[in-house]
Write a protein that holds these residues in place. Structure first.
Motif, PDB file in Angstrom:
ATOM      1  N   LEU A   2      -2.172   5.471 -12.926  1.00 49.43           N
ATOM      2  CA  LEU A   2      -3.550   5.953 -12.864  1.00 49.43           C
ATOM      3  C   LEU A   2      -4.520   4.813 -13.149  1.00 49.43           C
ATOM      4  CD1 LEU A   2      -5.291   8.493 -12.570  1.00 49.43           C
ATOM      5  CD2 LEU A   2      -5.113   8.802 -15.036  1.00 49.43           C
ATOM      6  N   ASP A  53     -20.470   5.812  -2.092  1.00 50.76           N
ATOM      7  CA  ASP A  53     -19.021   6.044  -2.140  1.00 50.76           C
ATOM      8  C   ASP A  53     -18.566   6.892  -0.951  1.00 50.76           C
ATOM      9  OD1 ASP A  53     -18.955   4.648  -4.460  1.00 50.76           O
ATOM     10  OD2 ASP A  53     -18.560   6.371  -5.759  1.00 50.76           O
ATOM     11  N   ALA A  79       4.454   9.013   3.002  1.00 48.94           N
ATOM     12  CA  ALA A  79       3.620   7.812   3.069  1.00 48.94           C
ATOM     13  C   ALA A  79       4.424   6.559   2.736  1.00 48.94           C
ATOM     14  CB  ALA A  79       2.437   7.934   2.109  1.00 48.94           C
ATOM     15  N   PHE A 136      -9.568   0.914  -6.971  1.00 48.84           N
ATOM     16  CA  PHE A 136     -10.561   1.598  -6.136  1.00 48.84           C
ATOM     17  C   PHE A 136     -11.947   1.625  -6.789  1.00 48.84           C
ATOM     18  CE2 PHE A 136      -6.745   2.872  -3.916  1.00 48.84           C
ATOM     19  CZ  PHE A 136      -7.143   2.666  -2.605  1.00 48.84           C
ATOM     20  N   LEU A 190       3.455   6.173  -5.657  1.00 44.68           N
ATOM     21  CA  LEU A 190       3.450   6.333  -7.117  1.00 44.68           C
ATOM     22  C   LEU A 190       2.584   7.515  -7.521  1.00 44.68           C
ATOM     23  CD1 LEU A 190       3.040   2.592  -8.080  1.00 44.68           C
ATOM     24  CD2 LEU A 190       5.119   3.979  -8.270  1.00 44.68           C
ATOM     25  N   ASP A 191       3.166   8.380  -8.315  1.00 41.22           N
ATOM     26  CA  ASP A 191       2.437   9.573  -8.743  1.00 41.22           C
ATOM     27  C   ASP A 191       1.616   9.261  -9.985  1.00 41.22           C
ATOM     28  OD1 ASP A 191       1.448  11.974  -9.447  1.00 41.22           O
ATOM     29  OD2 ASP A 191       3.351  13.039  -9.289  1.00 41.22           O
ATOM     30  N   HIS A 192       0.305   9.154  -9.803  1.00 38.11           N
ATOM     31  CA  HIS A 192      -0.538   8.790 -10.943  1.00 38.11           C
ATOM     32  C   HIS A 192      -0.740   9.949 -11.907  1.00 38.11           C
ATOM     33  CE1 HIS A 192      -3.340   9.733  -7.514  1.00 38.11           C
ATOM     34  NE2 HIS A 192      -3.613  10.694  -8.352  1.00 38.11           N
ATOM     35  N   ARG A 193      -0.323  11.158 -11.482  1.00 43.89           N
ATOM     36  CA  ARG A 193      -0.555  12.283 -12.395  1.00 43.89           C
ATOM     37  C   ARG A 193       0.394  12.266 -13.577  1.00 43.89           C
ATOM     38  NH1 ARG A 193      -2.744  17.043  -8.404  1.00 43.89           N
ATOM     39  NH2 ARG A 193      -3.562  15.594  -6.900  1.00 43.89           N
ATOM     40  N   ARG A 250       3.671  12.027  -0.597  1.00 44.45           N
ATOM     41  CA  ARG A 250       3.863  10.649  -1.086  1.00 44.45           C
ATOM     42  C   ARG A 250       5.124  10.024  -0.491  1.00 44.45           C
ATOM     43  NH1 ARG A 250       0.250   9.518  -4.727  1.00 44.45           N
ATOM     44  NH2 ARG A 250      -0.407  11.067  -6.252  1.00 44.45           N
ATOM     45  N   LEU A 263      -3.512  10.360  -2.207  1.00 44.79           N
ATOM     46  CA  LEU A 263      -2.476   9.327  -2.258  1.00 44.79           C
ATOM     47  C   LEU A 263      -2.912   8.085  -3.008  1.00 44.79           C
ATOM     48  CD1 LEU A 263      -1.118   9.472   1.413  1.00 44.79           C
ATOM     49  CD2 LEU A 263       0.082  10.188  -0.672  1.00 44.79           C
ATOM     50  N   LEU A 264      -4.193   7.749  -2.939  1.00 46.13           N
ATOM     51  CA  LEU A 264      -4.589   6.426  -3.408  1.00 46.13           C
ATOM     52  C   LEU A 264      -5.701   6.416  -4.448  1.00 46.13           C
ATOM     53  CD1 LEU A 264      -4.475   4.535   0.016  1.00 46.13           C
ATOM     54  CD2 LEU A 264      -2.928   4.182  -1.926  1.00 46.13           C
ATOM     55  N   SER A 265      -6.834   7.033  -4.134  1.00 48.23           N
ATOM     56  CA  SER A 265      -8.009   6.701  -4.941  1.00 48.23           C
ATOM     57  C   SER A 265      -8.240   7.644  -6.095  1.00 48.23           C
ATOM     58  CB  SER A 265      -9.257   6.641  -4.053  1.00 48.23           C
ATOM     59  OG  SER A 265      -9.599   7.924  -3.564  1.00 48.23           O
ATOM     60  N   ASN A 266      -7.458   8.757  -6.170  1.00 35.26           N
ATOM     61  CA  ASN A 266      -7.526   9.606  -7.350  1.00 35.26           C
ATOM     62  C   ASN A 266      -8.898  10.222  -7.583  1.00 35.26           C
ATOM     63  OD1 ASN A 266      -6.336  10.722  -9.711  1.00 35.26           O
ATOM     64  ND2 ASN A 266      -7.422   9.208 -10.936  1.00 35.26           N
ATOM     65  N   ARG A 267      -9.727  10.309  -6.536  1.00 29.11           N
ATOM     66  CA  ARG A 267     -11.012  10.990  -6.699  1.00 29.11           C
ATOM     67  C   ARG A 267     -10.757  12.494  -6.567  1.00 29.11           C
ATOM     68  NH1 ARG A 267     -15.336   8.698  -3.006  1.00 29.11           N
ATOM     69  NH2 ARG A 267     -16.751   9.095  -4.737  1.00 29.11           N
ATOM     70  N   VAL A 320       0.846  -1.209   0.000  1.00 30.29           N
ATOM     71  CA  VAL A 320       0.000   0.000   0.000  1.00 30.29           C
ATOM     72  C   VAL A 320       0.879   1.256   0.000  1.00 30.29           C
ATOM     73  CG1 VAL A 320      -1.803   1.284   1.231  1.00 30.29           C
ATOM     74  CG2 VAL A 320      -1.891  -1.213   1.147  1.00 30.29           C
ATOM     75  N   PHE A 373     -14.974   0.275  -4.652  1.00 33.59           N
ATOM     76  CA  PHE A 373     -16.128   1.124  -4.358  1.00 33.59           C
ATOM     77  C   PHE A 373     -17.397   0.551  -4.993  1.00 33.59           C
ATOM     78  CE2 PHE A 373     -13.066   4.579  -3.196  1.00 33.59           C
ATOM     79  CZ  PHE A 373     -13.607   4.886  -1.956  1.00 33.59           C
ATOM     80  N   ALA A 419       1.981   1.854  -3.443  1.00 35.25           N
ATOM     81  CA  ALA A 419       0.897   2.435  -4.249  1.00 35.25           C
ATOM     82  C   ALA A 419       0.760   3.929  -3.952  1.00 35.25           C
ATOM     83  CB  ALA A 419      -0.413   1.701  -3.965  1.00 35.25           C
ATOM     84  N   ALA A 420       0.868   4.304  -2.674  1.00 33.23           N
ATOM     85  CA  ALA A 420       0.734   5.714  -2.293  1.00 33.23           C
ATOM     86  C   ALA A 420       1.885   6.546  -2.850  1.00 33.23           C
ATOM     87  CB  ALA A 420       0.681   5.848  -0.769  1.00 33.23           C
ATOM     88  N   LYS A 477      -4.479   2.254 -10.145  1.00 29.28           N
ATOM     89  CA  LYS A 477      -5.178   2.725  -8.953  1.00 29.28           C
ATOM     90  C   LYS A 477      -6.678   2.826  -9.210  1.00 29.28           C
ATOM     91  CE  LYS A 477      -1.479   5.308  -6.695  1.00 29.28           C
ATOM     92  NZ  LYS A 477      -1.064   6.575  -6.105  1.00 29.28           N
ATOM     93  N   ASN A 478      -7.022   3.359 -10.393  1.00 31.21           N
ATOM     94  CA  ASN A 478      -8.443   3.485 -10.708  1.00 31.21           C
ATOM     95  C   ASN A 478      -9.123   2.126 -10.735  1.00 31.21           C
ATOM     96  OD1 ASN A 478      -8.290   6.213 -10.809  1.00 31.21           O
ATOM     97  ND2 ASN A 478      -8.461   6.380 -13.042  1.00 31.21           N
TER      98      ASN A 478
END
Lengths: 206, 206
Positions: A129, A163, B118, A136, A120-123, B115, B178-182, A114, A140, A117-118, A132-133
């Motif tokens: 991205l 959610d 974390a 979650f 890693l920069d998904h941007r 990040r 950090l995680l869910s990208n919402r 975990v 959800f 995962a935290a 992670k998407n």
């Protein structure tokens, strides 16, 4: 979606989905084993292919990057060790769900994944991205059915934001595990449960 | 606690705390600049000392590891860009506090530092544990006074758990970042605010 031809290409078909399912299981099992033993930085497609006993190209076709593998492995872990509870009440379901998540986050080898995962920069990275998407969104979506059952039992209103309720329940556990180092114990579970139920106008029964 | 002799040792004292305060500011500013520009992995005591214009031993004496520096820098960032709001109402204070945290988490260079925090496993490393604890203990302690003012105004009962309220407010922001990208947007802020107020039996005024 295309038909399931790609994964079946190199060997004779035995039964529909047979080889495909076996490859999937072998690769996900191998990924999970490597992640839990060596962490994210030990995860390569080569290592996964070798452990799973399949060709690297077979892995690449379905999981183009280690991030796709990680997402699939975390989903598998979640399905195995964090199945959707069905206790007959919203309070029971939420308590069981958070209890499972807390138990997972208290396992050092799971928390290590975990943390990765935290980190890693998904941007900047489409594959992070996507991974992670995938994780979650799937979690959800599962939780929505838990909330849906509580609506059917008329415990909560039909317009309850599923959610938001699940996020309220689980977010403090991730924050404690990743950042604030506060305890993840039974008192915490009951506190979080009380807050989550209050957010939908409910109180704990006991 | 010992007297402030260690940091003063090598140069003549100009005024009480003068050099010590200047060293502190220079080192923390340098750490923050390096963290925000290069991330955690670019942070070394050597680089901090050079940027701050002080001897490496001066840095080591007070901040024995990069984790201690990171904690000090994050606290400085929090004090500068996330000061404790004082709007006159609990709802206003919580909205302002979360708004500041969301603004920070939406800055890519800040999120990169979070990040990194974390990712660090505090269970294996005393200096990480010390750093994280220093940061969150300080932040939660500040927030307690925010909650205390709401108790004085009789908005919430005296036995309100301040830490739990602040954790309820801010944890989903960290989980999304950090995680869910919402999304971390205004709708999210209002949703989180509503949940946090419900946890202490309050509703939003509007």
């Amino acid at each position: 979606m295309q038909e399931d031809a790609v994964d079946e290409s190199s060997e004779p078909k035995r039964r529909p989905g047979g080889r495909s399912a076996r490859v999937y299981d072998a690769v996900v099992d191998a990924t999970l084993a490597i992640l839990l033993e060596h962490g994210y930085h030990g995860l390569t497609i080569r290592a996964v292919a070798r452990t799973a006993g399949v060709a690297e190209t077979t892995v690449y076709r379905r999981w183009p990057t280690p991030n796709h593998l990680t997402a699939a492995a975390l989903l598998e872990l979640a399905e195995r060790d964090n199945p959707l509870p069905e206790t007959g009440s919203l309070e029971g379901d939420l308590r069981a769900l958070l209890g499972q998540i807390v138990a997972l986050l208290n396992r050092p080898e799971v928390l290590r994944v975990v943390r990765s995962a935290a980190a890693l920069d998904h941007r900047d990275d489409e594959s992070v991205l996507a991974g992670k998407n995938a994780f979650f969104s799937s979690r959800f979506a599962s939780a929505t059915s838990l909330v849906g059952r509580a609506v059917e039992r008329q415990e909560i209103p039909p317009d309850t934001d599923a959610d938001l309720l699940i996020e309220t329940l689980v977010a403090p556990a991730y924050m404690r595990a990743l950042l604030s180092n506060r305890p993840l114990d039974q008192t915490f579970i009951e506190d979080s449960l009380r807050v989550a139920l209050a957010s939908v106008g409910r109180r704990c029964a006991d």
